[in-house]
Design a protein around this motif. Structure first.
Motif, PDB file in Angstrom:
ATOM      1  N   HIS A 112     -47.785 -83.441  78.921  1.00  0.00           N
ATOM      2  CA  HIS A 112     -48.310 -82.953  77.691  1.00  0.00           C
ATOM      3  C   HIS A 112     -49.459 -82.043  77.657  1.00  0.00           C
ATOM      4  O   HIS A 112     -49.810 -81.312  76.417  1.00  0.00           O
ATOM      5  CB  HIS A 112     -48.957 -84.191  76.991  1.00  0.00           C
ATOM      6  N   GLN A 113     -49.947 -81.391  78.882  1.00  0.00           N
ATOM      7  CA  GLN A 113     -50.818 -80.569  79.083  1.00  0.00           C
ATOM      8  C   GLN A 113     -50.206 -79.143  78.266  1.00  0.00           C
ATOM      9  O   GLN A 113     -50.619 -78.261  77.894  1.00  0.00           O
ATOM     10  CB  GLN A 113     -51.386 -80.212  80.329  1.00  0.00           C
ATOM     11  N   ASP A 114     -48.968 -79.219  78.422  1.00  0.00           N
ATOM     12  CA  ASP A 114     -48.080 -78.002  78.149  1.00  0.00           C
ATOM     13  C   ASP A 114     -47.581 -78.050  76.469  1.00  0.00           C
ATOM     14  O   ASP A 114     -47.618 -76.746  76.000  1.00  0.00           O
ATOM     15  CB  ASP A 114     -46.639 -78.072  78.722  1.00  0.00           C
ATOM     16  N   ILE A 115     -48.084 -78.856  75.830  1.00  0.00           N
ATOM     17  CA  ILE A 115     -48.322 -78.858  74.487  1.00  0.00           C
ATOM     18  C   ILE A 115     -49.470 -77.843  74.139  1.00  0.00           C
ATOM     19  O   ILE A 115     -49.316 -77.256  73.265  1.00  0.00           O
ATOM     20  CB  ILE A 115     -48.342 -80.196  73.630  1.00  0.00           C
ATOM     21  N   HIS A 116     -50.469 -78.131  74.699  1.00  0.00           N
ATOM     22  CA  HIS A 116     -51.781 -77.336  74.376  1.00  0.00           C
ATOM     23  C   HIS A 116     -51.315 -75.906  74.583  1.00  0.00           C
ATOM     24  O   HIS A 116     -51.674 -75.113  74.077  1.00  0.00           O
ATOM     25  CB  HIS A 116     -52.798 -77.645  75.361  1.00  0.00           C
ATOM     26  N   LYS A 117     -50.534 -75.806  75.842  1.00  0.00           N
ATOM     27  CA  LYS A 117     -50.373 -74.519  76.303  1.00  0.00           C
ATOM     28  C   LYS A 117     -49.451 -73.675  75.462  1.00  0.00           C
ATOM     29  O   LYS A 117     -49.607 -72.604  75.082  1.00  0.00           O
ATOM     30  CB  LYS A 117     -49.722 -74.577  77.801  1.00  0.00           C
ATOM     31  N   ILE A 143     -36.899 -66.175  70.167  1.00  0.00           N
ATOM     32  CA  ILE A 143     -35.448 -66.025  69.362  1.00  0.00           C
ATOM     33  C   ILE A 143     -35.740 -66.401  67.731  1.00  0.00           C
ATOM     34  O   ILE A 143     -36.213 -67.263  67.464  1.00  0.00           O
ATOM     35  CB  ILE A 143     -34.414 -67.126  69.885  1.00  0.00           C
ATOM     36  N   PRO A 144     -35.250 -65.178  66.935  1.00  0.00           N
ATOM     37  CA  PRO A 144     -35.211 -65.409  65.753  1.00  0.00           C
ATOM     38  C   PRO A 144     -34.772 -66.773  64.852  1.00  0.00           C
ATOM     39  O   PRO A 144     -33.808 -67.387  65.453  1.00  0.00           O
ATOM     40  CB  PRO A 144     -34.427 -64.391  65.030  1.00  0.00           C
ATOM     41  N   HIS A 145     -35.498 -67.574  64.098  1.00  0.00           N
ATOM     42  CA  HIS A 145     -35.571 -68.749  63.584  1.00  0.00           C
ATOM     43  C   HIS A 145     -35.977 -69.883  64.514  1.00  0.00           C
ATOM     44  O   HIS A 145     -36.147 -70.883  64.105  1.00  0.00           O
ATOM     45  CB  HIS A 145     -34.085 -69.108  63.210  1.00  0.00           C
ATOM     46  N   VAL A 146     -36.234 -69.616  65.791  1.00  0.00           N
ATOM     47  CA  VAL A 146     -36.550 -70.779  66.686  1.00  0.00           C
ATOM     48  C   VAL A 146     -38.220 -71.034  66.558  1.00  0.00           C
ATOM     49  O   VAL A 146     -38.850 -70.138  66.345  1.00  0.00           O
ATOM     50  CB  VAL A 146     -36.755 -70.202  68.154  1.00  0.00           C
ATOM     51  N   HIS A 147     -38.481 -72.213  65.839  1.00  0.00           N
ATOM     52  CA  HIS A 147     -39.790 -72.563  65.135  1.00  0.00           C
ATOM     53  C   HIS A 147     -40.429 -73.384  65.792  1.00  0.00           C
ATOM     54  O   HIS A 147     -41.651 -73.776  65.562  1.00  0.00           O
ATOM     55  CB  HIS A 147     -39.134 -73.248  63.645  1.00  0.00           C
ATOM     56  N   GLY A 195     -48.262 -69.994  69.950  1.00  0.00           N
ATOM     57  CA  GLY A 195     -48.861 -69.942  68.502  1.00  0.00           C
ATOM     58  C   GLY A 195     -49.178 -71.198  67.954  1.00  0.00           C
ATOM     59  O   GLY A 195     -48.180 -72.074  68.028  1.00  0.00           O
ATOM     60  N   LYS A 196     -50.227 -71.203  67.088  1.00  0.00           N
ATOM     61  CA  LYS A 196     -50.494 -72.415  66.347  1.00  0.00           C
ATOM     62  C   LYS A 196     -49.257 -72.889  65.666  1.00  0.00           C
ATOM     63  O   LYS A 196     -49.060 -74.101  65.128  1.00  0.00           O
ATOM     64  CB  LYS A 196     -51.773 -71.970  65.423  1.00  0.00           C
ATOM     65  N   ASP A 197     -48.449 -71.869  64.972  1.00  0.00           N
ATOM     66  CA  ASP A 197     -47.411 -72.293  64.321  1.00  0.00           C
ATOM     67  C   ASP A 197     -46.222 -72.819  64.833  1.00  0.00           C
ATOM     68  O   ASP A 197     -45.103 -73.132  64.128  1.00  0.00           O
ATOM     69  CB  ASP A 197     -47.335 -71.405  62.965  1.00  0.00           C
ATOM     70  N   PHE A 198     -46.189 -72.664  66.209  1.00  0.00           N
ATOM     71  CA  PHE A 198     -44.960 -72.904  66.993  1.00  0.00           C
ATOM     72  C   PHE A 198     -44.976 -74.509  67.077  1.00  0.00           C
ATOM     73  O   PHE A 198     -45.968 -75.109  67.719  1.00  0.00           O
ATOM     74  CB  PHE A 198     -44.897 -72.472  68.211  1.00  0.00           C
ATOM     75  N   MET A 199     -43.974 -75.284  66.174  1.00  0.00           N
ATOM     76  CA  MET A 199     -44.292 -76.648  66.064  1.00  0.00           C
ATOM     77  C   MET A 199     -43.959 -77.362  67.300  1.00  0.00           C
ATOM     78  O   MET A 199     -42.756 -77.082  67.923  1.00  0.00           O
ATOM     79  CB  MET A 199     -43.241 -77.162  64.827  1.00  0.00           C
TER      80      MET A 199
END
Ligand code: NAY
Length: 290
Positions: A167-172, A154-158, A178-182
């Motif tokens: 927490h393994q899903d954080i890596h995923k 979705i646009p603007h979802v950051h 993407g790396k820039d998905f916070m």
């Protein structure tokens, strides 16, 4: 702000003994936490008792905090409500007030379908130009990884405030979205794990009460000083567990008072501690050792 990272208290909202928002205590809390080195604020979420306030009251909290922070750190405003129209109004207000990002739990209570939740986030995220942080939290119903991925389109979802223990899903998320998905880890008991699993920051209740401990944990993990990070995390877990025996936003507020930062009271139906309960919490904290 280019980047919102680090230790971000899910800020408590101080109320006076008659349950009115206490602006002076709010301003003092903000400065106290900034002196302790926190890197941002997350307002009017669960810890901020956002759902116990009217939209008008929530707006006042946002205005006061943004005014007091004066751009020193980024401010994320939780605008979640069950009604999209209410959330959009809060998000537009947050943008005008000068917030750096907005965030929201999914609509809850009626068990909305995934499509309805998707629509909620789309309507909300595109209503302002601010980055939107979705909120994965057990209290509102956890999302699966695939749904987070879908929402990330979705646009603007950051990014996502990730209050789940997988927490393994954080890596995923970092690898597949993407790396820039916070990603902000939201389980205070597992701050070390969250940071090690590539979370960009940690957002939680107890960072209002133990800001220095968690700033140290964050710094130690970043410097790969794991022994010390582990030692501090273990103490924090014991403190958190002792606190969860009561309505813990009330415990956080009295513990802050003991440290010289009177943070007032909680709103009903949360219960403030009786004098006896306060003593019991104090005694259980005293037993905590390395
Ligand atoms: C907020 O205020 O919205 C949050 O930060 C959520 C994160 C917290 N979870 C809840 C349900 O409030 O900090 C955690 C949590 O309080 C802590 O890990 C203790 O279990």
């Amino acid at each position: 702000y280019e980047e919102i990272k680090g230790v971000i208290p899910a800020l408590i909202t101080p109320f006076d003994h008659e349950e009115n928002f206490d602006e002076m205590r709010m301003r003092k809390t903000v400065n106290w936490l900034l002196e302790e080195g926190v890197h941002g604020f997350y307002l009017t979420g669960s810890t901020g008792e956002g759902f116990l306030m009217t939209p008008e009251e929530r707006k006042v909290v946002v205005e006061v905090v943004v005014d007091e922070v004066k751009g020193r750190v980024p401010v994320i405003v939780h605008v979640g409500a069950i009604g999209t129209k209410i959330s959009i109004d809060l998000a537009k207000h947050a943008e005008k007030a000068g917030a750096d990002a907005v965030s929201s739990v999914p609509p809850f209570y009626w068990r909305f379908s995934d499509d309805a939740i998707f629509q909620y986030y789309e309507d909300l995220a595109t209503a302002t130009s601010l980055p939107m942080i979705i909120y994965n939290v057990p209290l509102a119903g956890l999302f699966g990884f695939d749904f987070i991925k879908r929402l990330s389109g979705i646009p603007h979802v950051h990014g996502v405030k990730y209050t789940a223990y997988t927490h393994q899903d954080i890596h995923k998320a970092k690898a597949q979205i993407g790396k820039d998905f916070m990603v902000y880890s939201g389980a205070d008991e597992m701050a070390v794990s969250g940071i090690l699993n590539e979370a960009d920051g940690i957002i939680g209740s107890f960072y209002s009460m133990l800001p220095d401990v968690f700033v140290n944990i964050y710094d130690h993990v970043k410097k790969e000083e794991f022994k010390e990070a582990q030692r501090l995390q273990k103490i924090a877990v014991d403190i958190i567990e002792a606190s969860l025996k009561f309505d813990y936003y009330a415990v956080i507020k009295v513990a802050m008072k003991w440290m010289g930062m009177d943070a007032g009271y909680v709103r009903r139906p949360f219960r403030n501690l009786t004098a006896e309960q306060e003593e019991a919490v104090k005694a259980s904290y005293r037993e905590i050792r390395d």
